[in-house]
Scaffold this active site. Sequence first.
Site, PDB file in Angstrom:
ATOM      1  N   GLU A 105       0.839  -1.211   0.000  1.00  0.00           N
ATOM      2  CA  GLU A 105       0.000   0.000   0.000  1.00  0.00           C
ATOM      3  C   GLU A 105       0.874   1.261   0.000  1.00  0.00           C
ATOM      4  O   GLU A 105       0.570   2.238  -0.676  1.00  0.00           O
ATOM      5  CB  GLU A 105      -0.943  -0.024   1.215  1.00  0.00           C
ATOM      6  N   GLU A 125      -3.811  -9.496   3.907  1.00  0.00           N
ATOM      7  CA  GLU A 125      -4.572  -9.148   5.111  1.00  0.00           C
ATOM      8  C   GLU A 125      -5.707 -10.117   5.385  1.00  0.00           C
ATOM      9  O   GLU A 125      -6.029 -10.398   6.545  1.00  0.00           O
ATOM     10  CB  GLU A 125      -5.129  -7.717   4.989  1.00  0.00           C
TER      11      GLU A 125
HETATM   12  C1  3H9 Z   1      -1.463  -4.803   7.150  1.00  0.00           C
HETATM   13  O1  3H9 Z   1      -0.521  -4.511   6.488  1.00  0.00           O
HETATM   14  C2  3H9 Z   1      -2.627  -3.880   7.398  1.00  0.00           C
HETATM   15  C3  3H9 Z   1      -2.713  -2.756   6.418  1.00  0.00           C
HETATM   16  O2  3H9 Z   1      -3.391  -3.145   5.257  1.00  0.00           O
HETATM   17  C4  3H9 Z   1      -3.484  -1.591   6.974  1.00  0.00           C
HETATM   18  C5  3H9 Z   1      -2.961  -0.935   8.186  1.00  0.00           C
HETATM   19  C6  3H9 Z   1      -3.729   0.309   8.560  1.00  0.00           C
HETATM   20  N1  3H9 Z   1       4.630  -7.419  11.223  1.00  0.00           N
HETATM   21  O3  3H9 Z   1       6.832 -15.875   8.591  1.00  0.00           O
HETATM   22  P1  3H9 Z   1       8.234 -15.816   9.092  1.00  0.00           P
HETATM   23  C7  3H9 Z   1       7.730 -11.454  11.588  1.00  0.00           C
HETATM   24  S1  3H9 Z   1      -1.581  -6.266   7.964  1.00  0.00           S
HETATM   25  C8  3H9 Z   1       5.444  -7.796  12.207  1.00  0.00           C
HETATM   26  O4  3H9 Z   1       8.680 -16.887  10.000  1.00  0.00           O
HETATM   27  P2  3H9 Z   1       9.165 -16.068   6.387  1.00  0.00           P
HETATM   28  C9  3H9 Z   1       7.251 -12.767  12.138  1.00  0.00           C
HETATM   29  O5  3H9 Z   1       6.406 -12.583  13.250  1.00  0.00           O
HETATM   30  C10 3H9 Z   1      -0.052  -7.048   7.632  1.00  0.00           C
HETATM   31  N2  3H9 Z   1       6.198  -8.917  12.176  1.00  0.00           N
HETATM   32  O6  3H9 Z   1       9.296 -15.673   7.912  1.00  0.00           O
HETATM   33  C11 3H9 Z   1       8.568 -13.422  12.473  1.00  0.00           C
HETATM   34  O7  3H9 Z   1       9.018 -12.814  13.640  1.00  0.00           O
HETATM   35  P3  3H9 Z   1       9.732 -13.621  14.794  1.00  0.00           P
HETATM   36  C12 3H9 Z   1      -0.045  -7.661   6.303  1.00  0.00           C
HETATM   37  C13 3H9 Z   1       6.122  -9.649  11.075  1.00  0.00           C
HETATM   38  O8  3H9 Z   1      10.436 -15.657   5.760  1.00  0.00           O
HETATM   39  C14 3H9 Z   1       9.469 -12.977  11.346  1.00  0.00           C
HETATM   40  O9  3H9 Z   1       8.840 -11.801  10.782  1.00  0.00           O
HETATM   41  N3  3H9 Z   1       1.155  -8.450   6.132  1.00  0.00           N
HETATM   42  C15 3H9 Z   1       5.287  -9.320  10.008  1.00  0.00           C
HETATM   43  O10 3H9 Z   1       8.708 -17.467   6.249  1.00  0.00           O
HETATM   44  C16 3H9 Z   1       9.664 -13.983  10.264  1.00  0.00           C
HETATM   45  O11 3H9 Z   1       8.402 -14.412   9.810  1.00  0.00           O
HETATM   46  C17 3H9 Z   1       1.178  -9.759   6.377  1.00  0.00           C
HETATM   47  O12 3H9 Z   1       0.187 -10.350   6.709  1.00  0.00           O
HETATM   48  C18 3H9 Z   1       4.538  -8.135  10.098  1.00  0.00           C
HETATM   49  N4  3H9 Z   1       3.725  -7.721   9.128  1.00  0.00           N
HETATM   50  O13 3H9 Z   1       7.991 -15.153   5.809  1.00  0.00           O
HETATM   51  C19 3H9 Z   1       2.512 -10.417   6.170  1.00  0.00           C
HETATM   52  N5  3H9 Z   1       5.408 -10.264   9.055  1.00  0.00           N
HETATM   53  O14 3H9 Z   1      11.020 -14.099  14.196  1.00  0.00           O
HETATM   54  C20 3H9 Z   1       2.594 -11.632   7.016  1.00  0.00           C
HETATM   55  C21 3H9 Z   1       6.305 -11.152   9.526  1.00  0.00           C
HETATM   56  O15 3H9 Z   1       9.888 -12.652  15.894  1.00  0.00           O
HETATM   57  N6  3H9 Z   1       3.915 -12.184   6.980  1.00  0.00           N
HETATM   58  N7  3H9 Z   1       6.726 -10.788  10.738  1.00  0.00           N
HETATM   59  O16 3H9 Z   1       8.825 -14.755  15.098  1.00  0.00           O
HETATM   60  C22 3H9 Z   1       4.274 -13.164   6.132  1.00  0.00           C
HETATM   61  O17 3H9 Z   1       3.513 -13.577   5.277  1.00  0.00           O
HETATM   62  C23 3H9 Z   1       5.638 -13.751   6.313  1.00  0.00           C
HETATM   63  O18 3H9 Z   1       6.037 -13.521   7.631  1.00  0.00           O
HETATM   64  C24 3H9 Z   1       6.711 -13.184   5.384  1.00  0.00           C
HETATM   65  C25 3H9 Z   1       8.080 -13.760   5.782  1.00  0.00           C
HETATM   66  C26 3H9 Z   1       6.396 -13.607   3.943  1.00  0.00           C
HETATM   67  C27 3H9 Z   1       6.770 -11.675   5.469  1.00  0.00           C
END
Ligand code: 3H9
Length: 699
Positions: A105, A125
């Site tokens: 975004e 999301e």
């Molecule tokens: C959003 O954006 C809302 C908006 O539209 C509007 C707002 C107003 N934040 O999965 P992994 C951490 S909602 C904080 O094992 P991978 C995760 O907790 C958000 N932390 O690694 C972990 O931490 P820890 C929309 C995050 O390489 C570490 O990163 N975004 C976030 O297999 C490693 O994660 C999503 O839904 C985050 N957003 O995959 C993205 N994302 O080591 C969700 C990850 O302390 N995330 N962490 O446990 C994913 O799909 C995967 O984590 C990603 C990496 C592909 C990024």
Amino acid sequence: MTAEYQVHGDVAVITLANPPVNGLGLSTRQGIVDGLAKAEADAAVKAIVITGAGGAFSGGADIKEFGTDKSLQEPNLHSVINAVENAGKPVVAAIHSVCMGGGLELALGCHYRIAAPGCSVALPEVKLGILPGAGGTQRLPRVVGVEAALNMIVSGEPVKSEMIGAVPGQKLFDKMAASAESLAAEALAFAKSVADVRPLPLVRNLPCKHPEGDAYFQFARNMVKGMAKNFPAPAKCVDAVEAATKRKFADGLAFERELFINLMWTPESRALRHLFLAERAASKIPDVPSDTPKRDVQKVGVIGAGTMGGGISMNFLNAGIPVTILETKQEALDRGVATIRKNYEAQVKKGKLKQEKYEQRMALLSTTLSYDDLKDVDLVIEAVFEEMGVKEAVFKQLDAVAKPGAILASNTSTLDVDQIASFTKRPQDVVGMHFFSPANVMKLLEVVRGKATAKDVLATVMAIAKKIKKTAVVSGVCDGFIGNRMIERYSQQAGFLLDEGCTPQQVDKAIEKFGFAMGPFRMGDLAGNDIGWAIRKRRAVEQPDMKYSKTADLLCEMGRFGQKTGAGWYDYQAGKRDAIPSDVVNKMIEDHRKALGVTPRKVSDEEIVQRLVYALVNEGAKILEEGIASKSGDIDMVYLTGYGFPIHRGGPMHYASEVGLFNVVESMKRFAKNPLDDARAWTPAPLLAKLAAEGKAFQ
Ligand code: 3H9
């Protein structure tokens, strides 16, 4: 500040620096706004690049901030994106690795976007039970088209940047960089090349229409209804994207914001966000640092070629790790290998596996009748008959042949891993790896930590679990570990419900309506009722005052072990799995009630669900306070991935916290007064009683 500011010639570069994925938390949002202000104020700066440090452009809004004050504080993501759009100098997003959610975004708010190949681009999301809340539903359709955008938003699935970049007419990326390595230099050059362009292009000004608007969105709504079942977010995604085609941009944005906030408060979203964090937390063991050295696992041995041994082996073959299966008889080996072949062939037939891959996997499999052939494996998993004497023989032989440092694992589901370890001279190398049947399909792996298990063994097993795509949860040693110890309480209640007036189908229906994949009686028929029977016989010796409904024993005495014998709690037609209510079983239950002198009563679905679920919760609380599980989220992960607990309820411990622990305890006090129940089982675990009294939830 978690964003860095540097100037390269006449281009300012704002680098998001909030590991691990540059989540857009308060300090990062503030860093972007401050960087923009600096760049605007510096007359020498002609253009601005926003990029991400490390392995991500940005993973989106900081999920760990959700529900805290920080998520509400200014600058929020809307203000940040407004600041980007309103900048007087061109802002270029330099995108690589991961560009998701709020990260995408933010990029859509930039005037230009340049992307490296291999980047995962998504609005995920919906997987958190929400929708993109910072303009994603309004801007993405304007750059990739309404249908492509809706697919991405409703599925949440990532798309590779080079695929998007190759679509004719797409306006998401103004340029594709040649490689991730050249992105930084190419972004600087691109920024220079557009430094003088005015007016600055804005995604919000692009048109957004679908030629068959109403019909298309009706079709999309029908599709989503079928798929989304217990989750409200996907349907709202359709509403939001439709608004992009029908409303003015600012109105669409306000509508999206309203939907986003409403979804954020739903129990379904809270459950999914809990699941996201709990899944990642489960892989961390409090006293085993993430940099603990791991042992090298190149070759695996599996003892036992039965259903479990075969399924376990397939996990490693799928991951490209050679496996040697050991059995005592050639026929057993042949049968086991034939079953593995059959499973793979079925996948090939369904088009889920390429013939060539199947052959590669089978080439990694070898068999043996001799323990000597296991002398060079790095990990060996025993999956033999569940009896201590049999385990003793296996582990003594393993101890004699395995090389120093080899990990010796048991797939036991109930036995004492410490006792098993004591059969060897290397208890530090012994660990439980409890797979769930079918082991090649089920996600859950309970990693059972014995009192002597070495930290590097645990770290290695957790890493291996990730490699074979399992959700690993660490459990201490106790009878049944986390999952089976809790399920016993649940089964105990299911039995009492029969004694009191329910039929198996009434109990199953009530809990399936709550969302369980399968009720306790259909589950018993699938797993085999004789397994519980054997355990009850053992328990009868260990705990003679144990109280349970005898209907389960009577069923087994009738030879009704479940689907495998064509009859269990239900009747089954040959070759079919449909559970048909059984008159014979219902009569057996009625006769048993008469023998107990019980007048049957009508039990509500609400009571059925509460008794089954709260029985899990109370045992879960005991498991937590005994330190068998280190976090309540671990218990939830066990139930969500291994026992069919409904995802939208977030697991038993999360669900109990949602209901309110005080309310849970009050219901338990009521159930304890039922003379046909086991009052002891309803004595609240001290931890549960304490949290309920303090008005707190499980952490
Ligand atoms: C959003 O954006 C809302 C908006 O539209 C509007 C707002 C107003 N934040 O999965 P992994 C951490 S909602 C904080 O094992 P991978 C995760 O907790 C958000 N932390 O690694 C972990 O931490 P820890 C929309 C995050 O390489 C570490 O990163 N975004 C976030 O297999 C490693 O994660 C999503 O839904 C985050 N957003 O995959 C993205 N994302 O080591 C969700 C990850 O302390 N995330 N962490 O446990 C994913 O799909 C995967 O984590 C990603 C990496 C592909 C990024």
